[in-house]
Write an enzyme that holds these catalytic residues in place. Structure first.
Site, PDB file in Angstrom:
ATOM      1  CB  CYS A 124       1.640  -6.139   3.998  1.00 21.59           C
ATOM      2  SG  CYS A 124       3.325  -5.857   4.595  1.00 21.59           S
ATOM      3  CG  ASP A 125      -1.554  -2.352   4.683  1.00 21.04           C
ATOM      4  OD1 ASP A 125      -0.577  -2.761   5.318  1.00 21.04           O
ATOM      5  OD2 ASP A 125      -1.806  -1.149   4.550  1.00 21.04           O
ATOM      6  CE  LYS A 126      -6.381  -2.703   2.033  1.00 26.04           C
ATOM      7  NZ  LYS A 126      -5.144  -2.066   2.474  1.00 26.04           N
ATOM      8  CG  ASP A 154      -2.145  -0.876   1.010  1.00 25.95           C
ATOM      9  OD1 ASP A 154      -2.094  -1.757   0.136  1.00 25.95           O
ATOM     10  OD2 ASP A 154      -3.143  -0.696   1.729  1.00 25.95           O
ATOM     11  CB  CYS A 157       5.093   0.053   8.103  1.00 24.53           C
ATOM     12  SG  CYS A 157       5.563   0.203   6.368  1.00 24.53           S
ATOM     13  CB  SER A 198      -2.669   4.733   5.416  1.00 15.88           C
ATOM     14  OG  SER A 198      -1.594   4.082   6.040  1.00 15.88           O
ATOM     15  CD  GLU A 224      -4.621   2.341   2.927  1.00 19.40           C
ATOM     16  OE1 GLU A 224      -4.930   1.334   3.564  1.00 19.40           O
ATOM     17  OE2 GLU A 224      -3.441   2.728   2.769  1.00 19.40           O
TER      18      GLU A 224
END
EC number: 4.2.1.9
Length: 617
Positions: free
Chosen positions: A122-124, A81, A197, A520, A494
């Site tokens: 990570c995000d998704k 992202d 992150c 985000s 985002e």
């Protein structure tokens, strides 16, 4: 007693062809009849949170084989992202969640796998795999790649920037007081290792929540990617998944299945952890979508109820400059947060997990603030950053000298000493968001919890960035970014760059940003997203005009457009007479893949999940 799913392809005369193909993968006669464990990896060289995952599937596979199973690894996609941010690439981020879920389902069902290990990060990717695991409902264990270490830098004048992350690089880029040389130093120092992150952004929030749901091992959410101790999670995941498979297929124990573990009570507990730790607002989307697959009825009202009753116990970057994931780990991680919530009577103890028969058994062993934590827990939560730039996992054997068990002033606080009585997330409603909107209150200074200002309306993230960088946005403005919802974007972008650039220009505590898109996990400030209904669905956000007064009242959970109803009705009639709800001045190429997502995308208030009934009737 259920038969192994894999018997469909490994037994019977008619399956000679399938067995021939299995043999070509290395299977032998002895393997037919063992549980086949699918290992869903998400290694990619595009994403620092996944760049180190290539060899981790083999660690799991070896443990599966050593425990009497047969491991078969495959890969799925992973979008970064941060790299996709601020341009058309972000349109693909949320839709990738559905692609990941489908790809895991396709591989597991096509090959009749018996159990599943999800190597995400990570995000998704974690939410996509979570959706798939609940959809498939076979024995499953999650083990993620782990968090990145925070960065460190020395800038002009010998000033030490002792803690850095990705957001520091973004905000420094638009801060005129930061020299090119210092920006270069910060850029090179902000993301020093592999891993997701380093703050409580979406990736780490979701990895923590799979642990809170009971589908991951203790320490999954907080143990650094570089910590040698993390290797043991992959070994244990491989061993454990075979044990779960045997309990289900040999003993008919349905308690090991994901939908049994991720019960309504478990989801309530996960939401309690979420608001207590000030998780990313994206978690609301993902948990709502996952709950649908789990057959659990959860609404924004349920989340709002939790947020009103559960205190904010933990503030981590971007909501704090003092604490990062390594500090959450030192304070005991998710078991410590669950322990504090349990002592406050704020979680349901009647839940179990892949590794414990009850919450009490889990906490007795793994809560380092409890009466008698296990030596394994003490050892795990002492794991510290290595302080060495690397893209390799498990290299740090550093240990914290002491654990942070300070419940009054430490990283994780007790209910008695909470940052606020309300949780770190809140659901707002009003005539601007009749179906709800979400704000990360942990990242909002209390001086901004009530805010009134004139609207400045834009119809894309790019236009918002231009307005901020070209100094169109002034202190006191309420920036409205619309037609960026699940269908209107499409893809629900985002808004990290707008929030980072507001912060970099010193406007973070002086403006509000409202959108039918999302934020985000790295965003902070008065950033209100998921406004529902979205503009493309005729939501009231489509009716806002420049200069309209907007009022935000977080304590009252209100978000209102201060325009008379008659005027709003007239504006709606005008829009509908001129072709309906679409951005007036936006040029955007939307691919067939994104149009397909938009055709089935539901509202943010229901997780922005797909609903095939939208195209089948």
């Amino acid at each position: 007693m259920p038969a192994l799913r894999s018997r469909t392809t490994t037994h019977g005369r008619n399956m000679a062809g399938a067995r021939a193909l299995w043999r070509a993968t290395g299977m032998t006669d002895d393997d037919f009849g063992k549980p086949i464990v699918a290992i869903a990896n998400s290694f990619t060289q595009f994403v620092p949170g996944h760049v180190h995952l290539r060899d981790l599937g083999k660690i799991v596979a070896d443990a599966v084989a050593g425990s009497g199973g047969v491991a078969k690894e495959f890969n799925t996609i992973a979008v970064d992202d941060g790299i996709a941010m601020g341009h058309g690439g972000m349109l693909y981020s949320l839709p990738s969640r559905e692609i990941i879920a489908d790809s895991v389902e396709y591989m597991v069902n096509a090959h009749c796998a018996d159990a599943l290990v999800c190597i995400s990060n990570c995000d998704k990717i974690t939410p996509g795999m979570l959706i798939a695991a609940l959809r498939l409902n076979i024995p499953t264990v999650f083990v993620s790649g782990g968090a990145m270490e925070s960065g460190h830098a020395v800038v002009t004048g010998g000033i030490v920037r002792s803690r850095l992350d990705l957001i520091d690089a973004m905000t420094a880029a638009v801060n005129p007081d930061v020299s090119d040389a210092d920006l270069d130093t910060i850029e090179r120092s902000a993301c020093p290792t592999c891993g997701s992150c380093s703050g409580m952004f979406t990736a780490n929030s979701m990895n923590c929540l799979t642990e809170a749901l009971g589908l991951a091992l203790p320490g999954n959410g907080s143990t650094l990617a570089t910590a040698a101790a993390r290797r043991g999670l992959f070994v244990e995941a491989g061993r454990l998944v075979v044990d779960l498979a045997r309990r289900y297929y040999e003993k008919d124990d349905e308690a090991v299945l994901p939908r049994s573990i991720a019960s309504a009570a478990a989801f309530r507990n996960a939401f309690a952890v979420d608001v207590a730790m000030g998780g990313s607002t994206n978690t609301v989307l993902h948990l709502l979508a996952a709950a649908v697959e789990a057959g659990v009825e959860v609404t924004l009202d349920d989340i709002d109820q939790v947020s009103r009753s559960v205190a904010c116990l933990c503030k981590v970057a971007p909501s704090s400059t003092d604490y990062y994931m390594e500090d959450v780990h030192r304070a005991g991680g998710i078991p410590a947060i669950l322990g504090e919530l349990d002592r406050g009577g704020l979680v349901d103890p009647n839940v179990h997990s892949v590794h414990a028969a009850s919450l009490r058994e889990f906490l007795d062993r793994w809560d380092v603030r409890g009466a008698d934590p296990s030596p394994d827990a003490i050892e795990l939560f002492h794991a510290a950053p290595g302080g060495v730039r690397t893209v390799e996992p498990f290299g740090s054997t550093n240990r914290w000298d002491t654990l942070d068990t300070d419940a009054k002033n430490g990283c994780i606080r007790s209910v008695e000493h909470a940052y606020s009585a309300d949780g770190g997330l809140a659901v707002l409603r009003g005539n601007l968001a009749p179906d709800g909107a979400v704000v990360k209150t942990a990242g909002v200074d209390e001086s901004q919890w009530t805010f009134r200002g004139p609207a400045l309306v834009v119809e894309s993230q790019e236009a918002a960035v231009d307005a901020i960088l070209n100094k169109v946005v002034k202190a006191g403005d309420v920036i409205i970014v619309r037609y960026e919802g699940p269908r209107g974007g499409p893809g629900m972008q985002e808004m990290l760059y707008p929030t980072a650039f507001l912060k970099g220009r010193g406007l973070g505590p002086k403006c509000a940003l409202i959108t039918d898109g999302r934020f985000s996990g790295g965003s902070s400030g008065l950033s209100i997203g998921h406004v529902s209904p979205e503009a493309a669905h005729g939501g009231p956000i489509a009716l806002v005009r420049d200069g309209d007064l907007v009022e935000i009242d977080i304590p009252r959970r209100r978000i209102d457009l201060l325009v008379p109803d008659a005027e709003l009705a007239a504006r709606r009639a005008e829009i509908e007479a001129n072709g309906g709800y679409h951005p007036a001045n936006r040029e955007r190429v939307v691919s067939a893949a994104l149009r397909a997502y938009a055709a089935m995308a539901t509202s943010a208030s229901t997780g922005a999940a797909r609903d095939v009934r939208l195209i089948t009737g």
